[in-house]
Motif scaffolding. Sequence first.
Motif, PDB file in Angstrom:
ATOM      1  N   UNK A 261       0.759  -1.189   0.099  1.00  0.00           N
ATOM      2  CA  UNK A 261       0.015   0.064  -0.073  1.00  0.00           C
ATOM      3  C   UNK A 261       0.755   1.105  -0.058  1.00  0.00           C
ATOM      4  N   UNK A 262       0.853   2.139  -1.137  1.00  0.00           N
ATOM      5  CA  UNK A 262       1.612   3.450  -1.225  1.00  0.00           C
ATOM      6  C   UNK A 262       1.481   4.162   0.143  1.00  0.00           C
ATOM      7  N   UNK A 263       2.610   4.584   0.716  1.00  0.00           N
ATOM      8  CA  UNK A 263       2.596   5.581   1.845  1.00  0.00           C
ATOM      9  C   UNK A 263       2.445   4.850   3.254  1.00  0.00           C
ATOM     10  N   UNK A 264       1.739   3.584   3.145  1.00  0.00           N
ATOM     11  CA  UNK A 264       1.620   2.594   4.454  1.00  0.00           C
ATOM     12  C   UNK A 264       2.897   1.638   4.564  1.00  0.00           C
ATOM     13  N   UNK A 265       2.875   1.072   3.239  1.00  0.00           N
ATOM     14  CA  UNK A 265       4.271  -0.009   3.330  1.00  0.00           C
ATOM     15  C   UNK A 265       5.651   0.705   3.375  1.00  0.00           C
ATOM     16  N   UNK A 266       6.240   0.478   4.330  1.00  0.00           N
ATOM     17  CA  UNK A 266       7.521   1.300   4.616  1.00  0.00           C
ATOM     18  C   UNK A 266       8.835   0.199   4.405  1.00  0.00           C
ATOM     19  N   UNK A 267       8.561  -0.860   4.266  1.00  0.00           N
ATOM     20  CA  UNK A 267       9.680  -2.084   4.284  1.00  0.00           C
ATOM     21  C   UNK A 267       9.274  -3.181   3.782  1.00  0.00           C
ATOM     22  N   UNK A 268      10.205  -4.112   3.103  1.00  0.00           N
ATOM     23  CA  UNK A 268       9.842  -5.523   2.876  1.00  0.00           C
ATOM     24  C   UNK A 268      10.650  -6.288   3.839  1.00  0.00           C
ATOM     25  N   UNK A 319      10.999  -1.701  -6.197  1.00  0.00           N
ATOM     26  CA  UNK A 319      12.208  -0.693  -5.859  1.00  0.00           C
ATOM     27  C   UNK A 319      11.576   0.630  -5.928  1.00  0.00           C
ATOM     28  N   UNK A 320      11.669   1.323  -4.690  1.00  0.00           N
ATOM     29  CA  UNK A 320      11.059   2.454  -4.460  1.00  0.00           C
ATOM     30  C   UNK A 320      12.299   3.401  -4.257  1.00  0.00           C
ATOM     31  N   UNK A 321      12.735   4.382  -5.060  1.00  0.00           N
ATOM     32  CA  UNK A 321      13.841   5.181  -5.024  1.00  0.00           C
ATOM     33  C   UNK A 321      13.756   6.079  -3.874  1.00  0.00           C
ATOM     34  N   UNK A 322      12.755   6.227  -3.440  1.00  0.00           N
ATOM     35  CA  UNK A 322      12.401   7.420  -2.270  1.00  0.00           C
ATOM     36  C   UNK A 322      12.546   6.525  -0.905  1.00  0.00           C
ATOM     37  N   UNK A 323      12.065   5.237  -0.744  1.00  0.00           N
ATOM     38  CA  UNK A 323      12.041   4.454   0.424  1.00  0.00           C
ATOM     39  C   UNK A 323      13.131   3.359   0.357  1.00  0.00           C
ATOM     40  N   UNK A 324      13.984   3.429   1.259  1.00  0.00           N
ATOM     41  CA  UNK A 324      15.002   2.564   1.264  1.00  0.00           C
ATOM     42  C   UNK A 324      14.503   1.172   1.724  1.00  0.00           C
ATOM     43  N   UNK A 325      13.573   1.216   2.517  1.00  0.00           N
ATOM     44  CA  UNK A 325      13.326  -0.243   2.962  1.00  0.00           C
ATOM     45  C   UNK A 325      12.323  -0.988   1.762  1.00  0.00           C
ATOM     46  N   UNK A 370       8.879  25.377 -11.181  1.00  0.00           N
ATOM     47  CA  UNK A 370       7.526  24.781 -10.764  1.00  0.00           C
ATOM     48  C   UNK A 370       7.885  23.516  -9.918  1.00  0.00           C
ATOM     49  N   UNK A 371       7.144  23.517  -8.762  1.00  0.00           N
ATOM     50  CA  UNK A 371       6.938  22.102  -8.119  1.00  0.00           C
ATOM     51  C   UNK A 371       5.657  21.556  -8.201  1.00  0.00           C
ATOM     52  N   UNK A 372       5.782  20.222  -8.576  1.00  0.00           N
ATOM     53  CA  UNK A 372       4.607  19.364  -8.725  1.00  0.00           C
ATOM     54  C   UNK A 372       4.546  18.002  -7.686  1.00  0.00           C
ATOM     55  N   UNK A 373       3.525  17.847  -7.278  1.00  0.00           N
ATOM     56  CA  UNK A 373       3.439  16.632  -6.374  1.00  0.00           C
ATOM     57  C   UNK A 373       3.112  15.192  -7.672  1.00  0.00           C
ATOM     58  N   UNK A 374       4.105  14.364  -7.393  1.00  0.00           N
ATOM     59  CA  UNK A 374       4.205  13.263  -8.379  1.00  0.00           C
ATOM     60  C   UNK A 374       4.086  11.766  -7.638  1.00  0.00           C
ATOM     61  N   UNK A 375       3.227  10.920  -8.199  1.00  0.00           N
ATOM     62  CA  UNK A 375       3.322   9.452  -7.692  1.00  0.00           C
ATOM     63  C   UNK A 375       4.338   8.791  -8.713  1.00  0.00           C
ATOM     64  N   UNK A 376       5.587   8.631  -8.255  1.00  0.00           N
ATOM     65  CA  UNK A 376       6.498   8.058  -9.081  1.00  0.00           C
ATOM     66  C   UNK A 376       6.412   6.635  -9.158  1.00  0.00           C
ATOM     67  N   UNK A 377       6.901   5.764 -10.280  1.00  0.00           N
ATOM     68  CA  UNK A 377       6.638   4.414 -10.346  1.00  0.00           C
ATOM     69  C   UNK A 377       7.729   3.996  -9.367  1.00  0.00           C
ATOM     70  N   UNK A 378       7.278   2.507  -8.662  1.00  0.00           N
ATOM     71  CA  UNK A 378       7.972   1.853  -7.592  1.00  0.00           C
ATOM     72  C   UNK A 378       8.179   0.483  -8.098  1.00  0.00           C
TER      73      UNK A 378
END
Length: 595
Positions: A261-268, A319-325, A370-378
């Motif tokens: 779950x994006x933003x909820x899952x923090x680690x594998x 592989x989420x580039x923004x979440x090391x876990x 410009x700054x934009x909120x994006x949901x990047x691929x994981x």
Amino acid sequence: MVGEYRKRVVETASDQAQTVYEDYKKIKGFEDVGYFLVPYVVQGGVVTKNVTRNDTIEVTEIVVSLNDDIQVRGGTSFRTKIPSTSYYLDFKDGDFTFGTAHPPGTVGDDYLRVATVETDSYGNVNTIIDNAQPRGGFRLKTEYGLFGYMRPIANILDYGAKGDGVTDDTEAIQRALNASQNVLVPPGVYRLSATLTGRPNQSITGVTPELCQFVRNTAYGHTLKIGADVNPDNTDHAGAVQISGIWFNHQYSFNNGPTYIPAVSKSIVNKDPSSTHLRIEQGQNVRIKDCWFYGIGHGIEFIDSTVIWVERCLFNGLWDKNVSGLQDSTSGIYVRASTSDRRSGILNVTGCHIGGYGPGAPVEVTTGDVTVSKSLNAGMRYGIYITSCERFSIADNYIGGQSMHNIFLSASAIIGHGVIHGNMFDGGTEYCIKINSTDPAFWANFIDIHDNTAVGYGIEQGFIFLQALGGLLAATRVNIANNIAHYFYRAPIRIEKARGVRIANNIIAAYNTDGATNNDPFVAAGCVVFTDATYIDSMGNTWGGAITDPQGTNSCQWGIFFYETENNTTGLERNAGLGLVGGTLVGGLSQTYPT
């Protein structure tokens, strides 16, 4: 589209598996004929390597022929003890007895020496020799195959595998791999807990990956490896290997449970980023087809291998580039050399679906002003990752959803004579294709990128990046032609230190999707050419325009932007509705757009 693809995979795999299974039934029928058949007399047959001098060898029948009178004793078992142990059949009193002691009486009348078992220096049974006169021998149970008289198909169910998704089938499958060069995987979910080891000239066939699953949920290393460091008896290569119809599945567990779950899952919890589902070293004539690879570090890894086909396979990982876990799957296909003086080569990847895993949690991305909120691929970090390969074709694949690059060529040994064509690049996070070098002695050479379609969905930076990593030469002799690429938030093509690049007849549209207005060519140009790039020839391209309408409102500012024009040329470039400035090339070159 995906449903049709799966249907085609299932039909193809089912036809192939049916042929294999019919051959298997013929062999089983022959085995059940009974009495004294020559193929069951053991004459120098090589026994499987999992049988050691301390193992119990089970015997189906002991068969002797005295004066053309066939006599059969029921099954028994014996343990090997020392190298070159002889086994005798005693029938003096009308009752067969069997063992390693020499019975009393006269050979031929009272007893026969049925066989000699020889072990190698490792303690493995090397051969069982029928040395009886008159002829005698014995039939081993199916765990030990039919030896050298034919190439039997080892059905993993016959070796104890259950396929119920609960039983640990690792040892049973390994016995089957040891017993035969042809291994059949019937439908089932086969749970694994340790690395399986294959061997050269081996075919491992499942019915279809939807029905035949090798599943694991712990981090224990590679799922299946063949070649080089895996065998102590000089079978140190992976030649003539064929694997089809199997799903290699590493089932993830997250901090929040089994579901990502994006933003909820923090680690594998059970990630295994340094391992590979299928590791092939020193392979030649290797064909992997109609398989699925989910999770862990790499789907397939080829090391020092050549003449490779990967066909109609599916890859997925996280592989989420923004979440090391959440950083687990580096690539779907990884091709490399073990040292810089070696190489892999002649790679063919076709008809594959190399996908992502899902979107990551939203992040703020600044582009120009410009700054934009994006949901990047994981998804996987790279779809295809090559650090050494001479002669390759990557054609007619779907590659999308990666967290960094769809294809990444990063030379640490020879990379050359490669063709990337006819693919659908469906969004990564950085560039669809990135090329650089990590060793000053090597760079990509003779790379032809043509007739691909790429879309960035406003979450991917660009299409192609020739990167001067650490000031190193990125590539020479690159052809970028007849591609269609659009909907990127930065310059779709970026060329740093490269020599001899031809950019021709491409349609590059709808870049600078975030609408930056700070006149930054890295954002608002269709192509940026750095000062250290030389002999860049650009011609016949169409630059700019909106996503759906070439003359629609857009934020495309330049067509191609040269920082240095010396030794670089342009011609017949077409304006398809550039937004803010229009047909001027920075750097002193003026450009006209024919109507």
